[in-house]
Design a protein around this motif. Structure first.
Motif, short mmCIF file in Angstrom:
data_model
loop_
_atom_site.label_atom_id
_atom_site.label_comp_id
_atom_site.label_asym_id
_atom_site.label_seq_id
_atom_site.Cartn_x
_atom_site.Cartn_y
_atom_site.Cartn_z
N SER A 180 0.83 -1.15 0.07
CA SER A 180 0.01 0.15 -0.11
C SER A 180 0.94 1.37 0.01
N GLU A 181 0.40 2.50 -0.50
CA GLU A 181 1.03 3.61 -0.38
C GLU A 181 1.24 4.09 1.07
N LYS A 182 0.65 3.91 1.89
CA LYS A 182 0.84 4.12 3.42
C LYS A 182 2.09 3.36 3.83
N ILE A 183 2.22 1.95 3.42
CA ILE A 183 3.18 1.44 4.06
C ILE A 183 4.63 1.85 3.25
N THR A 184 4.49 1.87 1.99
CA THR A 184 5.41 2.67 0.99
C THR A 184 6.13 3.73 1.71
N ALA A 233 -6.23 -3.54 19.63
CA ALA A 233 -4.90 -3.70 20.61
C ALA A 233 -4.08 -2.95 20.15
N LYS A 234 -3.64 -3.16 19.01
CA LYS A 234 -2.39 -2.22 18.64
C LYS A 234 -2.36 -0.86 18.68
N THR A 236 6.62 5.82 23.64
CA THR A 236 7.55 5.47 22.91
C THR A 236 7.30 4.75 21.78
N ILE A 237 6.10 4.45 21.52
CA ILE A 237 5.64 3.70 20.42
C ILE A 237 5.45 4.62 19.20
N ILE A 238 6.05 4.05 18.05
CA ILE A 238 5.94 4.70 16.61
C ILE A 238 4.63 4.27 16.11
N ALA A 239 3.60 5.27 15.93
CA ALA A 239 2.20 4.58 15.31
C ALA A 239 2.75 4.15 13.86
N SER A 240 2.36 3.02 13.21
CA SER A 240 2.40 2.48 12.16
C SER A 240 1.33 2.16 11.21
N PRO A 241 1.37 2.27 10.06
CA PRO A 241 0.08 1.81 9.32
C PRO A 241 -0.28 0.35 9.38
N THR A 242 -1.56 0.03 9.05
CA THR A 242 -2.07 -1.45 9.23
C THR A 242 -1.34 -2.17 7.95
N THR A 243 -0.89 -3.32 8.27
CA THR A 243 -0.46 -4.01 7.14
C THR A 243 -1.28 -4.91 6.99
N THR A 244 -1.70 -5.21 5.63
CA THR A 244 -2.67 -5.88 5.06
C THR A 244 -2.47 -7.49 4.31
N ILE A 298 7.82 -0.44 17.56
CA ILE A 298 7.03 -0.41 16.41
C ILE A 298 6.08 -1.59 16.81
N VAL A 299 4.65 -1.54 16.84
CA VAL A 299 3.67 -2.63 17.22
C VAL A 299 3.02 -3.16 15.92
N LEU A 300 3.20 -4.58 15.55
CA LEU A 300 2.73 -5.43 14.49
C LEU A 300 1.55 -6.07 14.87
N SER A 301 0.74 -6.17 14.13
CA SER A 301 -0.61 -7.24 14.54
C SER A 301 -1.21 -7.47 13.28
N SER A 302 -1.97 -8.45 13.51
CA SER A 302 -3.14 -8.70 12.56
C SER A 302 -4.14 -7.60 12.34
N PRO A 303 -4.95 -7.92 11.31
CA PRO A 303 -6.29 -7.00 11.37
C PRO A 303 -7.15 -7.37 12.45
N ASP A 304 -7.11 -8.52 12.81
CA ASP A 304 -8.15 -8.58 14.14
C ASP A 304 -7.74 -8.13 15.47
#
Length: 350
Positions: A193-197, A250-251, A260-268, A240-246
């Motif tokens: 996605s453009e956001k992840i890029t 919580a993320k 201290t957490i850097i907000a990151s886009p949702t990975t699809t 960085i917090v990673l999670s599944s869409p489900d």
């Protein structure tokens, strides 16, 4: 014994009984010399989980390297794994056993393969039946008492060997060998996605560690409270917090709660997650597919594992620097935050 365990035991006994019946009916002679005949096509039965799929990729790239003209047909048993592999250039055709029945039966009855490989090292009803239905000159399995007499070749490898090496054992049947260092898994490329890029192009990932809060089952989840304790133990560390869409809620909650957490886009998809993992200093994750994604990108891991010998041996981090924090029980949530904090501090000092 609870109902779930009773049902599992019944299914296991059924699979074993079916294997015994098939062994008497088929009674194939076992060949010991390597296969030296034509290898125009090979059929591979792929397992049903992401982690198993990732650990199959070393075999796919090894086959393509040694036999570039061979067409690999992958037989999958759910839509998820079919989609995972649908952009893999090492595979010629994907047959989804539980997808379009007409297409599937066309694939197994209108073609005869040179070699078929069953990747499971235990009796599986669907894998055993498909091993016999799919037309192949030679059938290869991993040696165990329930596979004998059903396959022309059996790969003799210790049950507790890493799964990636076990899969690459097929190469020995074909007269080839694969060095362990050549068995690094990979992720088939997917759309990004453009956001992840845009996120990947920033400098925020430099020196960051990642935490994956998702897992494949309830016994593999760590608690939100433990994650918060862990995060607060590293006040100077970018996370960085990673999670599944489900687990997106919580993320976002952790991102909002911990400064201290850097907000990151949702990975699809797993590929997007992998591109983030590739840039991390370290990944902290429960025993799940993310452990093997770290192996794909040579990213060090601190893995949280339940007390199960087969998971600790067969599915441990592979070809990367790692530490394993093992629960006193079969549930990851029984691991204390202090144990994980200590393991991460040691890894960061290395």
């Amino acid at each position: 014994m609870n109902r779930g365990k009773k049902d599992w035991k019944k299914k296991r006994l059924f699979r074993q009984a079916l294997a015994r019946i098939l062994q008497k009916l088929v009674n194939k002679p076992l060949l010991s010399a390597p296969h030296t005949g034509a290898l125009k096509t090979i059929a591979i039965l792929a397992q049903e989980k992401y982690g198993d799929a990732i650990l199959l990729t070393p075999l796919l790239k090894s086959l393509k390297k040694e036999f570039p003209e061979t067409k690999i047909h992958l037989f999958t048993f759910n839509k998820t794994i079919a989609e995972f592999f649908n952009t893999d250039s090492n595979i010629a055709v994907i047959h989804n056993v539980k997808g379009n029945p007409i297409s599937y039966f066309k694939g197994i009855f209108c073609q005869k393969f040179d070699v078929l490989f069953n990747t499971k090292d235990h009796p599986s009803t669907s894998f055993l039946i498909n091993s016999l239905l799919i037309r192949a000159r030679y059938r290869v399995g991993i040696d165990n008492e329930f596979h004998r007499n059903l396959y022309n070749y059996l790969i003799d490898i210790d049950y507790h060997s890493p799964v990636a090496l076990k899969n690459c054992g097929l190469m020995t049947i074909l007269g080839k060998s694969v060095a362990q260092e050549s068995c690094r898994p990979y992720l088939p490329p997917k759309p990004v996605s453009e956001k992840i890029t845009q996120f990947l192009e920033t400098s925020v990932l430099e020196g960051a560690i990642g935490i994956n809060i998702s897992a494949g089952g309830p016994t593999r989840y760590w608690t939100e409270q433990n994650w918060e304790i862990f995060i607060n133990a590293f006040p100077e560390q970018k996370i960085i917090v990673l999670s599944s869409p489900d687990d997106l809620e919580a993320k976002r909650k952790l991102e909002h709660t911990c400064s201290t957490i850097i907000a990151s886009p949702t990975t699809t998809n797993l590929y997007e997650a992998g591109l983030i993992v590739e840039k991390l200093l370290l990944l902290v994750t429960p025993d799940t597919a993310m452990v093997h994604i770290a192996s794909c990108f040579n990213t060090p891991v601190v893995g949280l594992f339940g007390k199960a010998r087969q998971d600790l041996s067969r599915f441990k981090p592979f070809l990367i620097d790692y530490a394993m924090v093992v629960s006193p029980t079969q549930s990851v949530h029984d691991i204390t935050a202090n144990n994980v904090i200590d393991a991460v501090k040691k890894q960061l000092q290395r």
